[in-house]
Design a protein around this motif. Structure first.
Motif, PDB file in Angstrom:
ATOM      1  N   SER A  57      -7.634   3.280  -3.518  1.00 55.63           N
ATOM      2  CA  SER A  57      -8.702   3.105  -2.528  1.00 55.63           C
ATOM      3  C   SER A  57      -8.720   4.231  -1.496  1.00 55.63           C
ATOM      4  CB  SER A  57      -8.519   1.774  -1.780  1.00 55.63           C
ATOM      5  OG  SER A  57      -8.755   0.684  -2.625  1.00 55.63           O
TER       6      SER A  57
ATOM      7  N   SER B  25       0.829  -1.211   0.000  1.00 57.02           N
ATOM      8  CA  SER B  25       0.000   0.000   0.000  1.00 57.02           C
ATOM      9  C   SER B  25       0.864   1.263   0.000  1.00 57.02           C
ATOM     10  CB  SER B  25      -0.937   0.007   1.213  1.00 57.02           C
ATOM     11  OG  SER B  25      -0.193   0.055   2.418  1.00 57.02           O
TER      12      SER B  25
ATOM     13  N   ILE C 203      -9.704  -1.167   9.758  1.00 57.30           N
ATOM     14  CA  ILE C 203     -10.408  -0.673   8.576  1.00 57.30           C
ATOM     15  C   ILE C 203     -11.816  -1.263   8.553  1.00 57.30           C
ATOM     16  CG2 ILE C 203     -10.477  -0.739   6.052  1.00 57.30           C
ATOM     17  CD1 ILE C 203      -7.396  -0.664   6.127  1.00 57.30           C
TER      18      ILE C 203
ATOM     19  N   GLN D  57     -14.117   0.373   2.685  1.00 56.17           N
ATOM     20  CA  GLN D  57     -13.173   0.638   1.609  1.00 56.17           C
ATOM     21  C   GLN D  57     -13.944   0.972   0.353  1.00 56.17           C
ATOM     22  OE1 GLN D  57     -10.428  -2.549   0.775  1.00 56.17           O
ATOM     23  NE2 GLN D  57      -9.577  -1.589  -1.050  1.00 56.17           N
TER      24      GLN D  57
ATOM     25  N   TYR E 251      -9.980   4.397   2.589  1.00 62.71           N
ATOM     26  CA  TYR E 251     -10.377   3.559   3.716  1.00 62.71           C
ATOM     27  C   TYR E 251     -11.042   4.387   4.807  1.00 62.71           C
ATOM     28  CZ  TYR E 251      -6.714   0.598   1.646  1.00 62.71           C
ATOM     29  OH  TYR E 251      -5.931  -0.127   0.790  1.00 62.71           O
TER      30      TYR E 251
END
Length: 340
Positions: free
Chosen positions: A234, A211, A245, A248, A236
């Motif tokens: 994305s 990420s 999380i 999303q 979150y």
């Protein structure tokens, strides 16, 4: 009697539907306005009179007059020729504006109003980027991209109180719990981290392999954080109590800056796909601005941006949206209204 009950039930249903249907944002374009090269961030002044643009590939930051819709002036901090101006920060209670310069690991303070130079502060880091302010502790936190740490700076003295080691390439920051804690996003480290500010102790981590966490905003109640991840395109939602999380949403390629409107609607600037030759060159497609409803993470609308929309800010009075097009060297201004 049954008809009255039906009418009563329908009236109650209509009442509750009205309660749950909030005003939705409506954007009307005011114009596109040229500025210096590579506008990295845009931010409205506390009184919403100006938009300030730190310029990554220029010798300072530009100031745009919102009422007159024109570029007002360029301000050149010390060491301006070394370029690399990344982010800005207004501190209204100090009548101050700060701009960071990556190439010198320095933040510069100016008066506001007036934009008169006051002082230079070394972060004692390397490649300093994002800044946040905490009023209770009277401190500024700065993320240092290359030295992989956060500088905690005392406002009064300009001294670095401590440096907190982080995951690789920290960028987005947010103070929590009156400055007792701080969120940090590791762009290359693939982590969302929470630290104790006074000791630097790591309290929690969310790790997502590969990420590229970039920017974070937190709701008014400090229950939810909203974070952009460029790699997985994305956004979150993080439950801050559970530190996990919970939602999303997929948006357009390379989401950058996020901002909340009415503490409910999330604006996201997405840069667009990388140039196959080099990600620093113009994108093959223009980017987009996406609006999410944070209650269910549904996408309400998307608008076309220019080449690589990067900086984004909603005005303090909620009347304007501004974003920068990094490769076009311009900003776009929209009026912001509501509809039921």
């Amino acid at each position: 009697m049954k008809i009255k009950k039906i009418h009563f039930t329908l009236s109650l249903l209509y009442f509750f539907v009205c309660l749950t249907v909030a005003s939705q944002p409506v954007l009307t374009k005011t114009g596109t306005f040229g500025c210096g090269k590579q506008p990295k961030q845009v931010l409205f002044s506390p009184d919403d009179k100006y938009v300030v643009m730190p310029l990554l590939d220029e010798d300072g930051f530009d100031i745009f007059d919102v009422e007159n819709k024109k570029l007002l002036k360029r301000i050149n901090p010390p060491s301006a020729k070394k370029l690399g101006f990344a982010e800005g920060l207004f501190i209204p209670e100090k009548n101050s504006f700060f701009v960071s310069q990556m190439t010198t690991a320095t933040i510069y303070e100016y008066s506001y109003p007036g934009f008169e130079f006051k002082r230079s502060i070394s972060t004692e880091g390397n490649w300093s980027k994002f800044m946040v302010w905490n009023s209770k502790k009277q401190i500024i936190a700065v993320s240092n991209w290359v030295s992989n740490d956060i500088s905690i700076i005392d406002y009064a003295t300009g001294k670095v109180l401590r440096k907190i080691p982080t995951a690789a390439a920290p960028r987005g920051l947010w103070f929590l719990k009156d400055g007792e804690e701080i969120l940090s996003l590791g762009y290359e480290g693939g982590k969302i981290e929470k630290f104790e500010v006074d000791t630097g102790k790591k309290l929690n981590t969310i790790a997502i392999k590969n990420s590229a966490m970039r920017h974070v905003v937190v709701n008014a109640a400090e229950t939810k954080a909203y974070i952009s991840d460029m790699y997985y395109r994305s956004v979150y939602e993080v439950d801050l109590a559970e530190f996990k999380i919970t939602k999303q949403a997929k948006v357009f390629n390379n989401p950058n800056t996020v901002d909340l409107y009415q503490d409910r609607y999330l604006f996201v600037s997405s840069r667009g796909p990388n140039n196959p030759e080099d990600y620093t060159k113009r994108s093959p497609k223009n980017g987009k601005i996406t609006i999410l409803d944070t209650t269910d993470f549904s996408i309400l609308q998307e608008i076309e941006g220019g080449n690589q929309p990067t900086g984004l800010d909603v005005s303090n009075n909620g009347k304007y949206l501004c974003f920068s097009n990094f490769q076009d060297a311009d900003i776009e201004l929209y009026s912001l209204t509501e509809k039921k």
